[in-house]
Design a protein around this motif. Sequence first.
Motif, PDB file in Angstrom:
ATOM      1  N   VAL A  93     -53.352  -0.367 -53.098  1.00  0.00           N
ATOM      2  CA  VAL A  93     -53.581  -0.840 -51.727  1.00  0.00           C
ATOM      3  C   VAL A  93     -52.438  -1.766 -51.300  1.00  0.00           C
ATOM      4  CG1 VAL A  93     -55.067  -2.288 -50.271  1.00  0.00           C
ATOM      5  CG2 VAL A  93     -56.083  -0.561 -51.787  1.00  0.00           C
ATOM      6  N   ALA A  94     -52.101  -2.729 -52.152  1.00  0.00           N
ATOM      7  CA  ALA A  94     -51.022  -3.676 -51.840  1.00  0.00           C
ATOM      8  C   ALA A  94     -49.695  -2.940 -51.670  1.00  0.00           C
ATOM      9  CB  ALA A  94     -50.920  -4.733 -52.929  1.00  0.00           C
ATOM     10  N   ALA A  95     -49.432  -1.961 -52.503  1.00  0.00           N
ATOM     11  CA  ALA A  95     -48.189  -1.195 -52.383  1.00  0.00           C
ATOM     12  C   ALA A  95     -48.185  -0.383 -51.095  1.00  0.00           C
ATOM     13  CB  ALA A  95     -47.997  -0.289 -53.597  1.00  0.00           C
ATOM     14  N   GLY A  96     -49.341   0.155 -50.725  1.00  0.00           N
ATOM     15  CA  GLY A  96     -49.426   0.903 -49.464  1.00  0.00           C
ATOM     16  C   GLY A  96     -49.105   0.026 -48.273  1.00  0.00           C
ATOM     17  N   VAL A  97     -49.660  -1.179 -48.244  1.00  0.00           N
ATOM     18  CA  VAL A  97     -49.354  -2.109 -47.151  1.00  0.00           C
ATOM     19  C   VAL A  97     -47.891  -2.536 -47.243  1.00  0.00           C
ATOM     20  CG1 VAL A  97     -49.914  -4.325 -46.070  1.00  0.00           C
ATOM     21  CG2 VAL A  97     -51.743  -2.887 -46.979  1.00  0.00           C
ATOM     22  N   SER A  98     -47.384  -2.709 -48.460  1.00  0.00           N
ATOM     23  CA  SER A  98     -45.979  -3.088 -48.648  1.00  0.00           C
ATOM     24  C   SER A  98     -45.039  -2.000 -48.146  1.00  0.00           C
ATOM     25  CB  SER A  98     -45.691  -3.370 -50.130  1.00  0.00           C
ATOM     26  OG  SER A  98     -46.432  -4.470 -50.580  1.00  0.00           O
ATOM     27  N   LEU A  99     -45.484  -0.779 -48.124  1.00  0.00           N
ATOM     28  CA  LEU A  99     -44.702   0.325 -47.572  1.00  0.00           C
ATOM     29  C   LEU A  99     -44.852   0.387 -46.053  1.00  0.00           C
ATOM     30  CD1 LEU A  99     -42.965   2.828 -48.032  1.00  0.00           C
ATOM     31  CD2 LEU A  99     -45.068   4.088 -48.520  1.00  0.00           C
ATOM     32  N   TYR A 100     -46.075   0.228 -45.589  1.00  0.00           N
ATOM     33  CA  TYR A 100     -46.375   0.288 -44.158  1.00  0.00           C
ATOM     34  C   TYR A 100     -45.692  -0.842 -43.389  1.00  0.00           C
ATOM     35  CZ  TYR A 100     -49.191  -0.125 -39.912  1.00  0.00           C
ATOM     36  OH  TYR A 100     -49.599  -0.235 -38.616  1.00  0.00           O
ATOM     37  N   TRP A 101     -45.744  -2.050 -43.953  1.00  0.00           N
ATOM     38  CA  TRP A 101     -45.253  -3.251 -43.285  1.00  0.00           C
ATOM     39  C   TRP A 101     -43.794  -3.129 -42.824  1.00  0.00           C
ATOM     40  CZ3 TRP A 101     -41.609  -6.729 -45.388  1.00  0.00           C
ATOM     41  CH2 TRP A 101     -41.444  -7.914 -44.666  1.00  0.00           C
ATOM     42  N   PRO A 102     -42.818  -2.799 -43.698  1.00  0.00           N
ATOM     43  CA  PRO A 102     -41.435  -2.751 -43.212  1.00  0.00           C
ATOM     44  C   PRO A 102     -41.168  -1.589 -42.255  1.00  0.00           C
ATOM     45  CG  PRO A 102     -41.532  -2.046 -45.495  1.00  0.00           C
ATOM     46  CD  PRO A 102     -42.896  -2.551 -45.133  1.00  0.00           C
ATOM     47  N   VAL A 103     -41.891  -0.492 -42.426  1.00  0.00           N
ATOM     48  CA  VAL A 103     -41.695   0.638 -41.512  1.00  0.00           C
ATOM     49  C   VAL A 103     -42.168   0.250 -40.110  1.00  0.00           C
ATOM     50  CG1 VAL A 103     -42.385   3.015 -41.011  1.00  0.00           C
ATOM     51  CG2 VAL A 103     -41.825   2.346 -43.369  1.00  0.00           C
ATOM     52  N   CYS A 104     -43.321  -0.391 -40.037  1.00  0.00           N
ATOM     53  CA  CYS A 104     -43.841  -0.859 -38.746  1.00  0.00           C
ATOM     54  C   CYS A 104     -42.902  -1.905 -38.133  1.00  0.00           C
ATOM     55  CB  CYS A 104     -45.239  -1.427 -38.927  1.00  0.00           C
ATOM     56  SG  CYS A 104     -46.012  -1.882 -37.365  1.00  0.00           S
ATOM     57  N   CYS A 105     -42.449  -2.841 -38.951  1.00  0.00           N
ATOM     58  CA  CYS A 105     -41.537  -3.883 -38.453  1.00  0.00           C
ATOM     59  C   CYS A 105     -40.219  -3.290 -37.966  1.00  0.00           C
ATOM     60  CB  CYS A 105     -41.278  -4.926 -39.533  1.00  0.00           C
ATOM     61  SG  CYS A 105     -42.705  -5.973 -39.836  1.00  0.00           S
ATOM     62  N   ALA A 106     -39.735  -2.268 -38.651  1.00  0.00           N
ATOM     63  CA  ALA A 106     -38.508  -1.602 -38.202  1.00  0.00           C
ATOM     64  C   ALA A 106     -38.711  -1.032 -36.798  1.00  0.00           C
ATOM     65  CB  ALA A 106     -38.102  -0.513 -39.184  1.00  0.00           C
ATOM     66  N   GLY A 107     -39.881  -0.466 -36.571  1.00  0.00           N
ATOM     67  CA  GLY A 107     -40.188   0.029 -35.224  1.00  0.00           C
ATOM     68  C   GLY A 107     -40.315  -1.087 -34.213  1.00  0.00           C
ATOM     69  N   LEU A 108     -40.912  -2.187 -34.631  1.00  0.00           N
ATOM     70  CA  LEU A 108     -41.097  -3.322 -33.718  1.00  0.00           C
ATOM     71  C   LEU A 108     -39.779  -3.957 -33.282  1.00  0.00           C
ATOM     72  CD1 LEU A 108     -44.218  -5.107 -35.212  1.00  0.00           C
ATOM     73  CD2 LEU A 108     -44.036  -4.017 -32.979  1.00  0.00           C
ATOM     74  N   VAL A 109     -38.750  -3.865 -34.101  1.00  0.00           N
ATOM     75  CA  VAL A 109     -37.466  -4.451 -33.707  1.00  0.00           C
ATOM     76  C   VAL A 109     -36.516  -3.409 -33.116  1.00  0.00           C
ATOM     77  CG1 VAL A 109     -37.647  -6.347 -35.361  1.00  0.00           C
ATOM     78  CG2 VAL A 109     -36.412  -4.270 -36.020  1.00  0.00           C
ATOM     79  N   THR A 110     -36.885  -2.142 -33.208  1.00  0.00           N
ATOM     80  CA  THR A 110     -36.020  -1.089 -32.677  1.00  0.00           C
ATOM     81  C   THR A 110     -36.486  -0.596 -31.309  1.00  0.00           C
ATOM     82  OG1 THR A 110     -35.489  -0.365 -34.926  1.00  0.00           O
ATOM     83  CG2 THR A 110     -35.070   1.199 -33.153  1.00  0.00           C
ATOM     84  N   PHE A 111     -37.762  -0.260 -31.181  1.00  0.00           N
ATOM     85  CA  PHE A 111     -38.259   0.356 -29.957  1.00  0.00           C
ATOM     86  C   PHE A 111     -38.210  -0.540 -28.726  1.00  0.00           C
ATOM     87  CE2 PHE A 111     -40.857   3.114 -33.006  1.00  0.00           C
ATOM     88  CZ  PHE A 111     -39.854   4.071 -33.070  1.00  0.00           C
ATOM     89  N   PRO A 112     -38.407  -1.858 -28.831  1.00  0.00           N
ATOM     90  CA  PRO A 112     -38.399  -2.682 -27.607  1.00  0.00           C
ATOM     91  C   PRO A 112     -37.010  -2.988 -27.035  1.00  0.00           C
ATOM     92  CG  PRO A 112     -39.695  -3.736 -29.336  1.00  0.00           C
ATOM     93  CD  PRO A 112     -38.945  -2.610 -29.946  1.00  0.00           C
TER      94      PRO A 112
END
Length: 154
Positions: A93-112
């Motif tokens: 579970v922790a590894a899954g969130v650890s994978l999800y977190w940077p991918v989501c953050c990459a989108g948050l700093v790229t798309f806006p």
Amino acid sequence: MESSSRPAAFWVIAAFLVFTIAFMLVGQTCALFDYEFTVRLGLQESRDLIGEYGVQVNRAFGLSDTLVYLPALVAALVGLVRRRPWALTALAVAAGVSLYWPVCCAGLVTFPRGVPGFQFVVHPAYWVIFALYVLFALWILWYVITRGEKLVSR
């Protein structure tokens, strides 16, 4: 606990968990209560760069990290130290969130980019942190799936 009785992967994973717990407590949980403190530490972006909406998005992530990610990280660490089989589930579970977190953050700093009020420029260090988290998370998931029993066997 004897260090020779633990695979090297245990120590790498434990260090990752301890670092991430500290990183999330200071950068994410503290942002819920004193956002400007985390900005001064360099762990969150300022209102001037991301706008008020961006601050609230960051705080929402801080809430989910505090209520979901941190308990999974702590459960994984405690379970691994105590060699409990359920630790592998918590670690996945922790590894899954650890994978999800940077991918989501990459989108948050790229798309806006270009959105009014969003002035944030991504520094190369962000991409390094994102890449390291993705690589660690993938490796941990692979290890749990292929050799996880070594982490909890006596």
